[in-house]
Design an enzyme around this catalytic site. Structure first.
Site, PDB file in Angstrom:
ATOM      1  N   GLU A 105       0.843  -1.198   0.000  1.00 50.38           N
ATOM      2  CA  GLU A 105       0.000   0.000   0.000  1.00 50.38           C
ATOM      3  C   GLU A 105       0.879   1.249   0.000  1.00 50.38           C
ATOM      4  O   GLU A 105       1.681   1.460   0.897  1.00 50.38           O
ATOM      5  CB  GLU A 105      -0.883  -0.031   1.251  1.00 50.38           C
ATOM      6  CG  GLU A 105      -1.657   1.248   1.500  1.00 50.38           C
ATOM      7  CD  GLU A 105      -2.406   1.210   2.845  1.00 50.38           C
ATOM      8  OE1 GLU A 105      -2.336   0.182   3.549  1.00 50.38           O
ATOM      9  OE2 GLU A 105      -3.049   2.219   3.171  1.00 50.38           O
ATOM     10  N   ASP A 164      -1.289  -1.187   5.719  1.00 46.25           N
ATOM     11  CA  ASP A 164      -1.262  -0.659   7.080  1.00 46.25           C
ATOM     12  C   ASP A 164      -2.275  -1.397   7.954  1.00 46.25           C
ATOM     13  O   ASP A 164      -3.294  -1.866   7.467  1.00 46.25           O
ATOM     14  CB  ASP A 164      -1.637   0.833   7.082  1.00 46.25           C
ATOM     15  CG  ASP A 164      -0.569   1.676   6.394  1.00 46.25           C
ATOM     16  OD1 ASP A 164       0.555   1.153   6.217  1.00 46.25           O
ATOM     17  OD2 ASP A 164      -0.861   2.826   6.024  1.00 46.25           O
ATOM     18  N   ASP A 170      -4.588  -0.514   9.777  1.00 48.26           N
ATOM     19  CA  ASP A 170      -5.687   0.358  10.204  1.00 48.26           C
ATOM     20  C   ASP A 170      -6.896   0.108   9.294  1.00 48.26           C
ATOM     21  O   ASP A 170      -6.870  -0.775   8.434  1.00 48.26           O
ATOM     22  CB  ASP A 170      -5.252   1.832  10.171  1.00 48.26           C
ATOM     23  CG  ASP A 170      -4.817   2.267   8.780  1.00 48.26           C
ATOM     24  OD1 ASP A 170      -5.025   1.495   7.810  1.00 48.26           O
ATOM     25  OD2 ASP A 170      -4.260   3.371   8.652  1.00 48.26           O
ATOM     26  N   ASP A 214      -8.192   1.825   6.865  1.00 48.18           N
ATOM     27  CA  ASP A 214      -7.919   2.015   5.438  1.00 48.18           C
ATOM     28  C   ASP A 214      -7.168   0.823   4.850  1.00 48.18           C
ATOM     29  O   ASP A 214      -7.455   0.368   3.748  1.00 48.18           O
ATOM     30  CB  ASP A 214      -7.082   3.276   5.214  1.00 48.18           C
ATOM     31  CG  ASP A 214      -7.983   4.487   4.982  1.00 48.18           C
ATOM     32  OD1 ASP A 214      -9.209   4.283   4.877  1.00 48.18           O
ATOM     33  OD2 ASP A 214      -7.444   5.612   4.903  1.00 48.18           O
TER      34      ASP A 214
END
Ligand code: 0RA
Length: 659
Positions: A428, A501, A503, A505
Site C-alpha cells: 500500500e 497498514d 488500520d 484504510d
C-alpha cells in the site's frame, strides 16, 4: 440378507446381521467418504436426512439435534417413528432391521420414496456400525420403545420402557473413536449450516440445534421455503424489486420448485438441488432452467418492443446477470453423473423444468410489467457492457499491455525466475513501497507498490477494470492474464502477499484486493497462493538493548509486558493498571504504536514483516463460497452501513482469515 437363514434361529440370525455391518467398520470410507471431519459429520446428516424425509412425506414438523456434553449426538424427529413390529424378512423388529441391515433404511413398502438423502442416503445402519454406542428410542402407539447397541450389535431386543403421547424417532449415538481417529468433536457451525439449509428446502419444518456445552441454541423455520432462501442470499444486495418469483408444480411425478430475484450485482448465483441434495455442477434441471429463462425474456422483450427487430437476441449470460435463483426438483429415481456425482442426469427433468418455468415466468412478466421492464433493461445493459468489455480486452491484447515481455515500471522484480522461490509483495502506497524495495531480499522478493485505493472491482465491470492502471500492473506482474486468457500456469510467484497498514484504510485496501482475486482469479486463492502480511502493531524500546521488541496484537503486547514485569520480579504493588505505568514497570522506555508501514525504516520492515524466518503470514482461504459471496456483497455492495460495521469489526487482526 441370506434367504436361507432360519428366522427362528436367533444365533444364525445374529451372525447374519453382524455380517451385515462388518464391511462398514472395515471400510468406513466406502460408506461415508472418509473418517475425517467430513465423514464424522456424515453420521449426523444421515439421521437428520431421515427426519427431513418424514417431514417431506408430511409426517414430521420438527427435526432437532442436541450436541451433548458427553460427546453424544441426539437427533429427534416427530415423524411416524420407525415401525416396531416384526419385520417379515428378518424376524426382528423393523427398528432393529433398519439399524443393523445395510441398505434396509429405505421406507420399504411404504410407497413413498426417500427424498432428502438421495445420493447420500446410506442408511441409519451405517451410523450404528460406526458408533461405539447407540440408543434408539421410538415414540409410537402411545408407547416408548428402546434398544441400545454397541458397535452396531444390539445389547438386547427392542422393549417398551414407558408410555407417551409423543410420536417420533430419537437416535442418540456416540461416534466410535477407534474409527474416527482424527477427532470425534462436532462443529456447531457446520451442523447449523446444514440445518438452515434443510429448513429452507423443506417448507414448514422447524430445525433446531442445541449445544449443551456452550448453551447455544438456534432454530430455523422458513414459511417461504426457497423463497426465503433467495431473500437470504440477497441480503446486502440491491434488489431490482422486493418481489420474489416463486413456482411449485408437479409434472409426471417430478416436483419442480423455483424461486428467483434479480439484483444489481454482476454475478449470478444459481443453486440447484435434487431431492434436497445440492448439485454443484448443475445438470438437467439447470439446463432446462437456462433455456426457459433465455427464451421467455427474449420473447417478452420482442413482444414489448424493448428489443428491436434488427437487434440480436439477448444471450443466456445477459439474462442471468445479477440473478439469484434456487431450483429444487424432487423425483423418484435421481441419477447423478460425472466423476463426483455432482450433476443431475435424468434427461426428462430438463423438459419438465423448462415447461414449468417457461409458463409461469411468462405469466409473472405479464402480471408485473414494471419488474419485467427492469429485468430486460438490466439484460440489455449487460449485453452492451459485454460488448464493451470484449472491445477493451481486444484493445489491451492488441497493444500488448498484458504481455509478459513488458513488466510494469513500478515493479521491482526479484532476480529468481523460478516461481517456487519467488514471492511478490503488493504494498500500500509508494512510500512503504520504497522501504520494502530497499529492505527486501531481492533474489526472491518482488515489490509492487499500489497507489491509493484500488478500484472497487465488485462494482466495476471488466472494461472499467482494464482501464485501471493499478489493476493492469497487477495482472501483468502476476503473468496469469485475465478472464478467457487467464492461466494459473503462468503465475510468476508462488506467494502473493498483500501488505497494508494495520488500520481501517489498510483493511479496506486488503479487502479490495482480496475481492479482485476472489472474483477474477479464484484459482490463485484455491491454490493457496494468496497471503496477508501481518505488520507489528507496537514497538517496545528498552534502554541498552539493541533489538527492540514487537507485538503483533493487543494480546501479545499485554503478554510481553506481563512477562517482563514477572522477570523483573517487581515486588511493589502495582498501583495502577494504566498501560503507561505498566510498560515502564516492565522496563521499557518507550512504547510506540505503528499506524502505518511507512513509520518503519527498510530494515525494520524487513525484520518484522517480510523476513521469511520470522514474519507472520495469514493464508487467505475460501472455506465457503456462499459465505464469502455474502461477505463480499456486504463489503463491496452499496449498503454502506453494512460495509462499515463489517470492516470495523474485522479491522483488528485475526489469525486465520476466511473470506
Ligand atoms: C421405515 C419405515 C417407515 C419409517 C421409517 C423407517 C423411519 C425411519 C427413520 C429414521 C429416523 N427417523 C425415522 N422415521 C421413520 C414407515 C413408517 C410407517 O409406515 O408407519
Amino acid at each position: 440378507m441370506a434367504n436361507k437363514t432360519d428366522k427362528n434361529d436367533y444365533s444364525s440370525q445374529q451372525i447374519t446381521v453382524l455380517e451385515g455391518l462388518e464391511p462398514v467398520r472395515k471400510r468406513p470410507g466406502m460408506y461415508i467418504g472418509g473418517t475425517g471431519l467430513e465423514g464424522l459429520h456424515h453420521l449426523v446428516w444421515e439421521i437428520v436426512d431421515n427426519g427431513i424425509d418424514e417431514a417431506l412425506a408430511g409426517f414430521a414438523t420438527e427435526v432437532s439435534v442436541i450436541l451433548q456434553t458427553d460427546g453424544g449426538v441426539r437427533v429427534f424427529d416427530n415423524g411416524r417413528g420407525i415401525p416396531t413390529d416384526i419385520h417379515p424378512k428378518t424376524g426382528k423388529s423393523t427398528v432393529e432391521t433398519v439399524l443393523t441391515v445395510l441398505h434396509a433404511g429405505g421406507k420399504f413398502g411404504g410407497g413413498g420414496y426417500k427424498v432428502s438423502g438421495g445420493l447420500h442416503g446410506v442408511g441409519v445402519s451405517v451410523v450404528n456400525a460406526l458408533s461405539s454406542k447407540l440408543i434408539a428410542r421410538i415414540y409410537r402407539d402411545g408407547k416408548i420403545y428402546e434398544q441400545s447397541y454397541a458397535a452396531g450389535a444390539p445389547d438386547a431386543d427392542l422393549k417398551v420402557v414407558g408410555k407417551t403421547e409423543k410420536r417420533g424417532t430419537e437416535i442418540l449415538f456416540y461416534p466410535d473413536a477407534t474409527i474416527f481417529k482424527e477427532s470425534i468433536a462436532f462443529n456447531y457451525d457446520t451442523i447449523l449450516d446444514r440445518l438452515r439449509h434443510a429448513a429452507y428446502l423443506t417448507k414448514g419444518v422447524r430445525t433446531t440445534l442445541m449445544d449443551e456445552a456452550s448453551g447455544r441454541k438456534y432454530s430455523f423455520y422458513f414459511e417461504g421455503g426457497i423463497q426465503s432462501y433467495v431473500k437470504h442470499l440477497n441480503i446486502g444486495k440491491d434488489v431490482i424489486d422486493e418481489d420474489i418469483f416463486y413456482v411449485d408444480k408437479t409434472v409426471n411425478d417430478v416436483q419442480v420448485e423455483i424461486s428467483l430475484q434479480y439484483t444489481d450485482a454482476f454475478n449470478e448465483t444459481i443453486k440447484t438441488f435434487a431431492n434436497n441434495v445440492l448439485n454443484p455442477d448443475g445438470g438437467a434441471h439447470l439446463t432446462g432452467f437456462r433455456a426457459a429463462l433465455t427464451r421467455v425474456i427474449n420473447d417478452y422483450a420482442r413482444k414489448q418492443g424493448l428489443l428491436k427487430e434488427k437487434e440480436e437476441n439477448l444471450s443466456g449470460e445477459d439474462t442471468r446477470e445479477g440473478l439469484t435463483a434456487i431450483i429444487l426438483v424432487k423425483l423418484p429415481d435421481p441419477q447423478f453423473e460425472g466423476q463426483t456425482k455432482n450433476k443431475l442426469g435424468n434427461p426428462e427433468v430438463r423438459g419438465y423444468v423448462e415447461t414449468v418455468l417457461g409458463e409461469y415466468l411468462n405469466y409473472y412478466l405479464e402480471e408485473h410489467p414494471a419488474i419485467a421492464r427492469k429485468i430486460i433493461g438490466k439484460a440489455l445493459l449487460a449485453a452492451r457492457a459485454r460488448k464493451a468489455a470484449r472491445a477493451a480486452r481486444e484493445n489491451i491484447i492488441r497493444k500488448g499491455l498484458l504481455d509478459g515481455a513488458s513488466m510494469p515500471g513500478k515493479l521491482a522484480d526479484c532476480s529468481s525466475k523460478d516461481p517456487k522461490n519467488s514471492e511478490i509483495f503488493l504494498v500500500e502506497g509508494d512510500s512503504a513501497g520504497g522501504s520494502a524495495k530497499s529492505g527486501r531480499d531481492s533474489k526472491t522478493q518482488a515489490i509492487l507498490p499500489l497507489r491509493g485505493k484500488v478500484l472497487n472491482v465488485e462494482r466495476a465491470r471488466l472494461d472499467k477494470m482494464l482501464a485501471n492502471n493499478e489493476i493492469l500492473n497487477l495482472i501483468k506482474a502476476l503473468g496469469v492474464g485475465i478472464e478467457e486468457s487467464f492461466d494459473i500456469g503462468g503465475l510468476r510467484y508462488d506467494r502473493i502477499i498483500i501488505m497494508t497498514d494495520a488500520d481501517v484504510d489498510g483493511a479496506h485496501i486488503s479487502t479490495l484486493l482480496m475481492t479482485f482475486f476472489f472474483r477474477f482469479m479464484r484459482p490463485v486463492i484455491d491454490g493457496g497462493h494468496l497471503y496477508l502480511a501481518k505488520p507489528p502493531l507496537f514497538e517496545l524500546v528498552k534502554q541498552g538493548r539493541k533489538e527492540n521488541l514487537y507485538a503483533y496484537s493487543d494480546e501479545e503486547l499485554k503478554s510481553i509486558i506481563d512477562r517482563e514485569i514477572d522477570i523483573r520480579k517487581t515486588t511493589g504493588k502495582i498501583a495502577s493498571d494504566s498501560s503507561e505505568e505498566r510498560y515502564k514497570l516492565a522496563g521499557f522506555t518507550e512504547q510506540k504504536r505503528y499506524k502505518g508501514l511507512g513509520e518503519m525504516d527498510a530494515e525494520q520492515l524487513f525484520d518484522t514483516t517480510m523476513n521469511p524466518e520470522s514474519r507472520v503470514l495469514i493464508k487467505v482461504r475460501i472455506e465457503d463460497a456462499e459465505k464469502a459471496d455474502a461477505i463480499f456483497n456486504k463489503l463491496m455492495g452499496t449498503e454502506v452501513e453494512l460495509r462499515k460495521s463489517f470492516i470495523q469489526s474485522r479491522a483488528k487482526f485475526v489469525k486465520d482469515l476466511d473470506i
